[in-house]
Design a protein around this motif. Structure first.
Motif, short mmCIF file in Angstrom:
data_model
loop_
_atom_site.label_atom_id
_atom_site.label_comp_id
_atom_site.label_asym_id
_atom_site.label_seq_id
_atom_site.Cartn_x
_atom_site.Cartn_y
_atom_site.Cartn_z
N TYR A 1 36.81 46.92 40.75
CA TYR A 1 38.12 46.32 40.44
C TYR A 1 38.64 45.50 41.63
O TYR A 1 39.06 44.35 41.42
CB TYR A 1 39.10 47.41 39.98
CG TYR A 1 38.77 47.88 38.57
CD1 TYR A 1 39.31 47.25 37.48
CD2 TYR A 1 37.87 48.92 38.36
CE1 TYR A 1 39.00 47.64 36.19
CE2 TYR A 1 37.54 49.33 37.07
CZ TYR A 1 38.11 48.69 35.99
OH TYR A 1 37.78 49.06 34.72
N ALA B 1 34.17 45.50 34.74
CA ALA B 1 35.55 45.77 35.13
C ALA B 1 36.49 44.76 34.49
O ALA B 1 37.55 45.12 33.95
CB ALA B 1 35.68 45.73 36.65
N LEU C 1 39.48 45.52 31.68
CA LEU C 1 40.87 45.11 31.85
C LEU C 1 41.34 44.26 30.68
O LEU C 1 42.44 44.44 30.15
CB LEU C 1 41.03 44.32 33.16
CG LEU C 1 40.99 45.14 34.44
CD1 LEU C 1 41.05 44.22 35.66
CD2 LEU C 1 42.16 46.12 34.47
#
Lengths: 271, 297
Positions: free
Chosen positions: A62, A245, A249
């Motif tokens: 992240y 990642a 999201l």
């Protein structure tokens, strides 16, 4: 609720106890739809740099993502497009839905207003590419906004139309009879009574625009890629844990926005 | 009513209605015309033009692009596309119909929840959802690992970059589009019809085959169109999950615009997709009319 209308007539769904073997397709379909999403989210917390082999828990991808200039620039471009397209599509789509429901009542025009959502995106994309190059419009984020408004407004119109059927036109008549002008009636009576549908429609356009790839791919300029275009070139280059990642999201954002829209109005009525 | 008492009130109301219609519907209709109808007409126009030497297009009008579209090399691509889209559609109906049927028999509260869960993935990033399958189907990915561990296979299967992977990816992308119209058709179905059949002694299976299924075929066909047509035009799934080995009409169209720079030929291919869409809707409408006709008689 579909049942509510029927209780009045004294009929109801035949009572069926248990789903029996029908549980099978239900579980199968949900497993099929959510397993890949679950794998992607789990793999976004993977320590390994091979994105599909689990070695241990880590949050490292992240922060890596947040320091990727291409991703950040793509995100910014996408947000600009999504906000502009949402504003444009919400205004045009709401006006159109109200106009069609209150004044025109034409099945043909209603179908026409939904056509941008039904026409294959690839066909719309190349048509717009031909249009923009024919009129000499330089491809940029602006041309993507123009393109996203056209299918976005069809979704807003669909959601708002579903709601108009449940509102009472006599309120608008009363407002006019009491001397209010058309615009006043529209802004003080029509829009507030449709507000939930308008907001839900806007949320849908926002998430659609945020994730839209095909049309943006054809109508965007080379120096301002939107986030889906950045993702596409990343995936073509190879799979990386960073994409996991980013994907996790984006899924989170879309799920939140759509569930918020559903809480405001019953989307399932419009689809 | 107040207006009716005023002299000329009627025409004033009509004027206002006209004005209202103009200000409300015109901007939207004009926008759709400019950014959907005109582009489609331009595609039609471009299909008769000739490719320019440095990209772009030039006159004269020609039918060469249409003649090129029926050359064997392209016919093969259409055949592959139709097969893959048809397989995807068949699977979507096989899974989607029973799913919709099961949802329609859930308690009202759960019905909404289930429907939302079905559509939710559809509103998320299509690229990311396709990408997830690269992870799953990889030779070292979870599917192969699970199969290896339970001893079903001795060596990793080649799942990714096959036509099967393309079908799975397309099915994953468009399955919700079958469930929704089938559910809507089941929901509209008058429960009295089924009750009557059952009261007259028909078994549950008989009721389904004679009443429920025929009356929901129009809805299922709408779902089939929503899967079939976008499957034909999808170029992302064949590229990412088919590894570029499975070429579909969508890939061909994209290449004409971005690589070959043969826009007129790409326009012809796009027109074929519009023709398939319109033909499918016309067929669906004809079948729906026939079914509704029999149901009423």
């Amino acid at each position: 609720m579909p049942d509510r209308t029927r209780t009045g007539t004294g009929t109801r769904r035949p009572v069926e106890r248990g789903l029996g073997w029908l549980r099978l397709p239900l579980i199968g379909a949900f497993g099929f739809l959510y397993l890949p999403i679950a794998v992607l989210v789990v793999m976004s917390f993977n320590a390994s740099s091979i994105p599909f082999v689990w070695t241990g828990f880590s949050l490292q991808w992240y922060p890596t993502l947040a320091s990727n200039p291409q991703v950040l620039q793509g995100l910014l471009n996408t947000l600009v497009v999504a906000v502009a397209a949402t504003v444009g599509a919400t205004i045009l789509g709401t006006l159109l839905a109200v106009g069609l429901a209150r004044y025109t009542r034409s099945v043909l025009l209603e179908a026409y207003s939904l056509a941008p959502a039904i026409i294959p995106d690839l066909v719309l994309a190349i048509g717009l590419l031909i249009l923009f190059t024919s009129i000499g419009l330089t491809l940029s984020l602006f041309s993507v906004v123009l393109a996203h408004i056209v299918f976005g407004m069809a979704f807003v119109a669909a959601v708002v139309t579903a709601r108009i059927g449940q509102t009472d036109p006599s309120l608008e008549e009363a407002s006019r009879d009491l001397g209010a002008t058309g615009p006043t009636t529209f802004l003080r009576i029509t829009v507030p009574s449709l507000a939930p549908a308008i907001i839900a429609g806007a949320l849908l356009v926002f998430t659609l625009s945020l994730d839209e790839f095909v049309i943006a791919f054809f109508t965007d300029g080379p120096r301002t890629p939107t986030l889906p275009i950045v993702i596409y070139s990343m995936v073509r280059f190879g799979v990386t844990p960073e994409i996991n990642a980013l994907g996790a999201l984006l899924l989170l954002v879309s799920f939140t926005v759509v569930l918020a829209a559903q809480r405001i109005t019953r989307l399932t009525d419009a689809l | 009513m107040t207006l009716a008492h005023r002299p000329g009130g009627h025409s004033a109301a009509r004027r206002r209605a006209l004005l209202g219609r103009a200000t409300l519907t015109w901007p939207g209709l004009a926008y759709i015309t400019a950014f959907m109808a005109v582009p489609v007409l331009l595609v039609l126009g471009f299909s008769f033009l000739t490719r320019g030497r440095f990209g772009g297009v030039v006159a004269p009008f020609t039918l060469d692009n249409f003649a090129r579209a029926v050359e064997p090399v392209y016919l093969r691509i259409y055949a592959v596309s139709l097969l893959i889209a048809a397989a995807t559609t068949a699977l979507a109906l096989l899974i989607g119909y029973p799913t919709a049927y099961a949802i329609s028999r859930l308690p009202a509260r759960w019905r909404t929840v289930a429907l939302i869960c079905i559509v939710l993935p559809f509103w998320t990033s299509f690229l990311i959802r396709t990408y997830a399958w690269i992870l799953l189907l990889n030779s070292e990915g979870p599917v192969n690992r699970t199969l290896l561990e339970i001893g079903l296979i001795g060596a990793p299967l080649r799942l990714l970059y096959t036509p099967g992977a393309v079908i799975v990816g397309l099915l994953y992308a468009y399955l919700p589009l079958v469930v929704l119209p089938v559910y809507a058709a089941l929901d509209r179905l008058d429960p009295l019809l089924r009750e009557a059949a059952m009261n007259l002694g028909a078994s549950r299976a008989r009721t389904f085959w004679d009443i429920t299924l025929p009356l929901t075929i129009p809805g299922a066909l709408i779902g089939a169109i929503f899967v079939f047509v976008p499957s034909l035009g999808n170029f992302v799934v064949p590229e990412l999950l088919g590894g570029g080995k499975t070429v579909m009409i969508g890939n061909l169209i994209r290449d004409q615009f971005l690589e070959a720079r043969d826009w007129p030929f790409g326009a012809v291919l796009a027109l074929m997709m519009i023709a398939v869409l319109l033909g499918a809707f016309a067929g669906q409408a004809a079948i729906a009319r026939r079914i509704n006709g029999t149901a009423r008689a």
